[in-house]
Write a protein that holds these residues in place. Sequence first.
Motif, PDB file in Angstrom:
ATOM      1  N   MET A 123       0.814  -1.185   0.000  1.00  0.00           N
ATOM      2  CA  MET A 123       0.000   0.000   0.000  1.00  0.00           C
ATOM      3  C   MET A 123       0.863   1.256   0.000  1.00  0.00           C
ATOM      4  N   THR A 124       1.923   1.250   0.771  1.00  0.00           N
ATOM      5  CA  THR A 124       2.787   2.424   0.752  1.00  0.00           C
ATOM      6  C   THR A 124       3.541   2.486  -0.562  1.00  0.00           C
ATOM      7  N   TYR A 125       3.851   1.313  -1.148  1.00  0.00           N
ATOM      8  CA  TYR A 125       4.536   1.324  -2.426  1.00  0.00           C
ATOM      9  C   TYR A 125       3.639   1.887  -3.523  1.00  0.00           C
ATOM     10  N   SER A 126       2.369   1.549  -3.492  1.00  0.00           N
ATOM     11  CA  SER A 126       1.481   2.074  -4.526  1.00  0.00           C
ATOM     12  C   SER A 126       1.312   3.581  -4.372  1.00  0.00           C
ATOM     13  N   THR A 127       1.301   4.084  -3.151  1.00  0.00           N
ATOM     14  CA  THR A 127       1.234   5.526  -2.953  1.00  0.00           C
ATOM     15  C   THR A 127       2.501   6.181  -3.474  1.00  0.00           C
ATOM     16  N   PHE A 128       3.643   5.573  -3.191  1.00  0.00           N
ATOM     17  CA  PHE A 128       4.917   6.116  -3.674  1.00  0.00           C
ATOM     18  C   PHE A 128       4.964   6.115  -5.200  1.00  0.00           C
ATOM     19  N   ILE A 129       4.511   5.026  -5.812  1.00  0.00           N
ATOM     20  CA  ILE A 129       4.490   4.954  -7.276  1.00  0.00           C
ATOM     21  C   ILE A 129       3.539   6.001  -7.841  1.00  0.00           C
ATOM     22  N   GLY A 130       2.396   6.203  -7.179  1.00  0.00           N
ATOM     23  CA  GLY A 130       1.450   7.214  -7.636  1.00  0.00           C
ATOM     24  C   GLY A 130       2.034   8.610  -7.594  1.00  0.00           C
ATOM     25  N   VAL A 131       2.709   8.949  -6.505  1.00  0.00           N
ATOM     26  CA  VAL A 131       3.338  10.275  -6.399  1.00  0.00           C
ATOM     27  C   VAL A 131       4.417  10.416  -7.464  1.00  0.00           C
ATOM     28  N   LEU A 132       5.179   9.347  -7.693  1.00  0.00           N
ATOM     29  CA  LEU A 132       6.217   9.378  -8.711  1.00  0.00           C
ATOM     30  C   LEU A 132       5.624   9.587 -10.108  1.00  0.00           C
ATOM     31  N   LEU A 133       4.520   8.904 -10.403  1.00  0.00           N
ATOM     32  CA  LEU A 133       3.888   9.079 -11.712  1.00  0.00           C
ATOM     33  C   LEU A 133       3.327  10.488 -11.893  1.00  0.00           C
ATOM     34  N   ILE A 134       2.771  11.046 -10.841  1.00  0.00           N
ATOM     35  CA  ILE A 134       2.287  12.424 -10.935  1.00  0.00           C
ATOM     36  C   ILE A 134       3.448  13.367 -11.177  1.00  0.00           C
ATOM     37  N   ALA A 135       4.549  13.161 -10.474  1.00  0.00           N
ATOM     38  CA  ALA A 135       5.726  14.022 -10.672  1.00  0.00           C
ATOM     39  C   ALA A 135       6.266  13.886 -12.092  1.00  0.00           C
ATOM     40  N   ILE A 136       6.294  12.671 -12.630  1.00  0.00           N
ATOM     41  CA  ILE A 136       6.759  12.470 -14.010  1.00  0.00           C
ATOM     42  C   ILE A 136       5.834  13.169 -14.991  1.00  0.00           C
ATOM     43  N   SER A 137       4.534  13.073 -14.764  1.00  0.00           N
ATOM     44  CA  SER A 137       3.601  13.722 -15.700  1.00  0.00           C
ATOM     45  C   SER A 137       3.739  15.240 -15.646  1.00  0.00           C
ATOM     46  N   VAL A 138       3.926  15.800 -14.450  1.00  0.00           N
ATOM     47  CA  VAL A 138       4.121  17.256 -14.337  1.00  0.00           C
ATOM     48  C   VAL A 138       5.425  17.656 -15.008  1.00  0.00           C
ATOM     49  N   ALA A 139       6.480  16.888 -14.790  1.00  0.00           N
ATOM     50  CA  ALA A 139       7.766  17.200 -15.417  1.00  0.00           C
ATOM     51  C   ALA A 139       7.668  17.100 -16.937  1.00  0.00           C
ATOM     52  N   MET A 140       6.970  16.086 -17.436  1.00  0.00           N
ATOM     53  CA  MET A 140       6.824  15.953 -18.883  1.00  0.00           C
ATOM     54  C   MET A 140       6.020  17.112 -19.465  1.00  0.00           C
ATOM     55  N   TYR A 141       5.028  17.562 -18.757  1.00  0.00           N
ATOM     56  CA  TYR A 141       4.186  18.631 -19.274  1.00  0.00           C
ATOM     57  C   TYR A 141       4.940  19.957 -19.344  1.00  0.00           C
ATOM     58  N   TYR A 142       5.707  20.250 -18.310  1.00  0.00           N
ATOM     59  CA  TYR A 142       6.352  21.559 -18.257  1.00  0.00           C
ATOM     60  C   TYR A 142       7.744  21.601 -18.857  1.00  0.00           C
ATOM     61  N   PHE A 143       8.478  20.495 -18.883  1.00  0.00           N
ATOM     62  CA  PHE A 143       9.889  20.569 -19.258  1.00  0.00           C
ATOM     63  C   PHE A 143      10.258  19.843 -20.534  1.00  0.00           C
ATOM     64  N   THR A 144       9.340  19.205 -21.209  1.00  0.00           N
ATOM     65  CA  THR A 144       9.704  18.504 -22.439  1.00  0.00           C
ATOM     66  C   THR A 144       9.013  19.116 -23.637  1.00  0.00           C
ATOM     67  N   ASN A 145       9.700  19.046 -24.739  1.00  0.00           N
ATOM     68  CA  ASN A 145       9.128  19.478 -26.021  1.00  0.00           C
ATOM     69  C   ASN A 145       9.292  18.360 -27.042  1.00  0.00           C
TER      70      ASN A 145
ATOM     71  N   GLY B  92      -5.627   4.524  -4.545  1.00  0.00           N
ATOM     72  CA  GLY B  92      -5.660   3.091  -4.254  1.00  0.00           C
ATOM     73  C   GLY B  92      -4.812   2.741  -3.040  1.00  0.00           C
ATOM     74  N   GLY B  93      -3.650   3.355  -2.933  1.00  0.00           N
ATOM     75  CA  GLY B  93      -2.800   3.110  -1.774  1.00  0.00           C
ATOM     76  C   GLY B  93      -3.443   3.596  -0.497  1.00  0.00           C
ATOM     77  N   PHE B  94      -4.060   4.763  -0.556  1.00  0.00           N
ATOM     78  CA  PHE B  94      -4.717   5.308   0.634  1.00  0.00           C
ATOM     79  C   PHE B  94      -5.901   4.451   1.050  1.00  0.00           C
ATOM     80  N   LEU B  95      -6.724   4.061   0.085  1.00  0.00           N
ATOM     81  CA  LEU B  95      -7.881   3.229   0.415  1.00  0.00           C
ATOM     82  C   LEU B  95      -7.462   1.846   0.906  1.00  0.00           C
ATOM     83  N   GLY B  96      -6.411   1.305   0.321  1.00  0.00           N
ATOM     84  CA  GLY B  96      -5.893   0.025   0.806  1.00  0.00           C
ATOM     85  C   GLY B  96      -5.394   0.130   2.229  1.00  0.00           C
TER      86      GLY B  96
END
Length: 104
Positions: free
Chosen positions: A1-23, A50-54
């Motif tokens: 459950m903590t791993y899924s939360t960590f993966i979720g935060v990581l995916l959100i960070a990757i999506s934000v980085a891709m949106y603002y810093f890649t062309n 999912g991690g939080f609900l789990g």
Amino acid sequence: MTYSTFIGVLLIAISVAMYYFTNLDYTRFFSDKEFLVGITGGAGIGFVLGGFLGWLYKYKSVNKANKAIADEEKRKVAEQKAQEELAKNQAKIDAQQYKDESGL
């Protein structure tokens, strides 16, 4: 459950980085960059929720199990104390009967 939360935060960070810093041009894989960002961001949010609900589900079930164990232990301790008290009383009664019978 903590791993899924960590993966979720990581995916959100990757999506934000891709949106603002890649062309980069993602037309080869997907239709446009926003589509890829939406997928990774949505997956990230899904993992976080999912991690939080789990964790909530596990927390509730662990608390119920711990409460049941604690109640059982309290019952056993109370039963043991009652048996010890009964044994003390029986020993006193036996000692009194012995004194009465022996004439002391």
